[in-house]
Design an enzyme around this catalytic site. Structure first.
Site, short mmCIF file in Angstrom:
data_model
loop_
_atom_site.label_atom_id
_atom_site.label_comp_id
_atom_site.label_asym_id
_atom_site.label_seq_id
_atom_site.Cartn_x
_atom_site.Cartn_y
_atom_site.Cartn_z
N HIS A 225 6.72 2.48 14.68
CA HIS A 225 7.54 1.64 13.78
C HIS A 225 7.88 2.30 12.44
O HIS A 225 8.66 1.76 11.67
CB HIS A 225 6.83 0.32 13.52
CG HIS A 225 5.65 0.46 12.58
ND1 HIS A 225 4.44 0.94 13.02
CD2 HIS A 225 5.52 0.23 11.26
CE1 HIS A 225 3.60 0.98 11.99
NE2 HIS A 225 4.23 0.56 10.91
C1 UD1 Z 1 5.55 -3.01 6.95
C2 UD1 Z 1 4.74 -2.13 6.02
C3 UD1 Z 1 4.07 -1.01 6.84
C4 UD1 Z 1 3.27 -1.58 7.99
C5 UD1 Z 1 4.19 -2.46 8.83
C6 UD1 Z 1 3.45 -3.09 10.01
C7 UD1 Z 1 5.64 -1.82 3.72
C8 UD1 Z 1 6.25 -0.86 2.81
N1 UD1 Z 1 5.57 -1.45 5.02
O1 UD1 Z 1 6.62 -2.24 7.49
O2 UD1 Z 1 3.20 -0.30 6.00
O3 UD1 Z 1 2.77 -0.54 8.79
O4 UD1 Z 1 4.70 -3.50 7.98
O5 UD1 Z 1 4.21 -3.97 10.69
O6 UD1 Z 1 5.24 -2.87 3.30
N2 UD1 Z 1 11.01 -8.07 10.77
C9 UD1 Z 1 11.10 -9.11 11.63
N3 UD1 Z 1 10.15 -10.07 11.56
C10 UD1 Z 1 9.13 -10.02 10.68
C11 UD1 Z 1 9.04 -8.94 9.80
C12 UD1 Z 1 9.99 -7.97 9.86
O7 UD1 Z 1 12.00 -9.21 12.44
O8 UD1 Z 1 8.28 -10.93 10.70
C13 UD1 Z 1 12.03 -7.00 10.86
C14 UD1 Z 1 13.10 -7.15 9.83
O9 UD1 Z 1 14.31 -6.85 10.44
C15 UD1 Z 1 12.78 -6.10 8.81
C16 UD1 Z 1 12.06 -5.04 9.65
O10 UD1 Z 1 11.40 -5.76 10.68
O11 UD1 Z 1 13.89 -5.62 8.17
C17 UD1 Z 1 11.04 -4.24 8.89
O12 UD1 Z 1 10.15 -5.11 8.19
P1 UD1 Z 1 9.57 -4.72 6.74
O13 UD1 Z 1 8.75 -5.84 6.23
O14 UD1 Z 1 10.66 -4.24 5.87
O15 UD1 Z 1 8.67 -3.45 6.98
P2 UD1 Z 1 7.85 -2.91 8.23
O16 UD1 Z 1 8.61 -1.83 8.88
O17 UD1 Z 1 7.38 -4.05 9.10
#
Ligand code: UD1
Length: 386
Positions: A225
């Site tokens: 991821h």
């Molecule tokens: C975050 C953490 C990372 C951790 C990861 C585990 C930071 C900087 N990064 O990254 O350290 O390893 O979580 O999961 O805080 N999304 C959904 N549903 C959700 C959450 C996210 O669909 O419940 C999608 C969204 O499109 C979002 C993308 O996932 O844009 C990424 O989510 P984001 O919270 O930006 O960071 P992670 O890549 O999950």
């Protein structure tokens, strides 16, 4: 004494659960008006909000419902950090805790430690001192800022303690307490062991029409991821090709897919190729016990997650870490663990994959990864006057 602890994203939940439980056990000894009683307020920033990325973990790890949810959701880094600070400041002004406790290295960790210090409230960081030395990683920025600001730094291993000392942080702030995630692993391992691999797949499989045959010890487990692996097609596509054209010839692959990765597979039009591969089974994001169960019986694991790397170390799962660096060197083969860094270059991944297929399971338990980390933390928090 009043403590506000903070969670934001999936990897935080297995770190906060033991703290909540240790505070609960501590409080059983005291009446609510005793000096020793801890009033604990749990704040969820809401960075992760999907049921399978958040609520599911609260229920399965028996984490009490968050007292406050800031509802931050997705966004750019500045949006997530900025919105969290604005909302968390209101919480701090209202509740004025003695301590704010943050865990891990996500945006919530950094945003809430800055806000606490600007409000002159003491802040403690659980999982302090990890360093990848990779400033392209958002988590590294979060770690550096958080550790620079916090009054108490709870480190999971000696390497992390030494990192902080090298940065000139006063030794009196650093407390080597062990890895809190292992408290959760110890507490939940038996429950995970009861799960059937087949049922996990049936419950979570993305393509319901796919047939599969999986036996214990005869599959590869995948999680990817990190933005550095999934946000560019030039990097992601060769990795996908390697999984489909090479590993899939040796072993079935179980891939628990993160929402970010799924989005990118769709954006780069790689999703059909992935779905078509007979030996590759795509699974919705798994619960804690489900992933732990698959980790226990995998022949090999390919991951870019820090937490899974650590759990694999305890379980002894041969692991290819799809990164060029790690903030968790204690998990590496060269430090006695069971993972190797393979970056995202397919030639390197292939070579190490062949080597690791020969490796036997070799569980390792670094010092203080004993299930008692949260107890140590609560003990120190209640006795510290910084
Ligand atoms: C975050 C953490 C990372 C951790 C990861 C585990 C930071 C900087 N990064 O990254 O350290 O390893 O979580 O999961 O805080 N999304 C959904 N549903 C959700 C959450 C996210 O669909 O419940 C999608 C969204 O499109 C979002 C993308 O996932 O844009 C990424 O989510 P984001 O919270 O930006 O960071 P992670 O890549 O999950």
């Amino acid at each position: 004494m009043k403590i506000i602890s903070v969670v934001g994203a999936r990897p935080n939940f297995m770190k906060i659960a033991p703290l909540c439980h240790a505070i609960y056990r501590h409080n059983r000894q005291y009446s609510t008006n005793s000096q020793q009683y801890i009033e604990h307020i749990l704040v969820h920033t809401g960075q992760h909000y999907d049921d399978k990325m958040s609520e599911y973990f609260f229920k399965s790890l028996n984490i009490p419902k968050a007292d406050i949810n800031l509802g931050i959701g997705s966004g750019t880094h500045a949006e997530q950090v900025g919105k969290t600070m604005i909302e968390f400041e209101k919480v701090l002004k209202k509740y004025r805790p003695d301590w704010v406790v943050v865990v891990g290295d996500v945006n919530a960790t950094c945003a809430c430690s800055i806000t606490a210090k600007k409000e002159h409230i003491k802040c403690a960081h659980i999982e302090a001192g990890l360093r990848s030395l990779d400033m392209n990683m958002p988590e590294e920025i979060n770690r550096l800022v958080t550790d620079r600001l916090c009054d108490l730094l709870f480190t999971p291993d000696k390497i992390s303690t030494n990192n902080l000392i090298k940065e000139g942080i006063s030794k009196s702030k650093i407390k080597f307490v062990g890895n809190i995630m292992i408290d959760t692993l110890n507490a939940q391992k038996e429950k995970a062991e009861q799960l059937s691999i087949e049922n996990i797949i049936l419950k979570n499989i993305v393509n319901h029409d796919k047939t599969f045959s999986i036996s214990s010890g005869r599959y590869a487990l995948i999680t990817i991821h990190r933005p550095s692996n999934v946000d560019s097609q030039e990097v992601l596509e060769p990795i996908i090709n390697f999984l489909i054209n090479e590993i899939a010839n040796d072993l079935p692959l179980l891939w628990s897919i993160h929402p970010r990765t799924l989005k990118q597979l769709n954006a780069f039009k790689l999703i059909d190729k992935v779905k078509k591969c007979k030996q590759l089974i795509l699974l919705h994001p798994l619960g804690y016990h489900e992933l732990l169960r698959l980790n226990m019986s995998a022949k090999i694991m390919l991951t870019d997650s820090g937490g899974i790397q650590e759990e694999g170390c305890l379980l002894g799962t041969p692991c290819l870490t799809l990164r060029w660096n790690t903030e968790r060197p204690v998990t590496l083969l060269k430090h006695g663990g069971c993972s190797v860094l393979v970056g995202n270059n397919v030639d390197k991944i292939r070579t190490e994959y062949r080597n690791m297929l020969e490796q036997k399971r070799k569980p390792v338990r670094p010092a203080f990864w004993d299930g008692k980390t949260a107890e140590r933390i609560v003990d120190i928090l209640t006795k510290t006057n910084v």
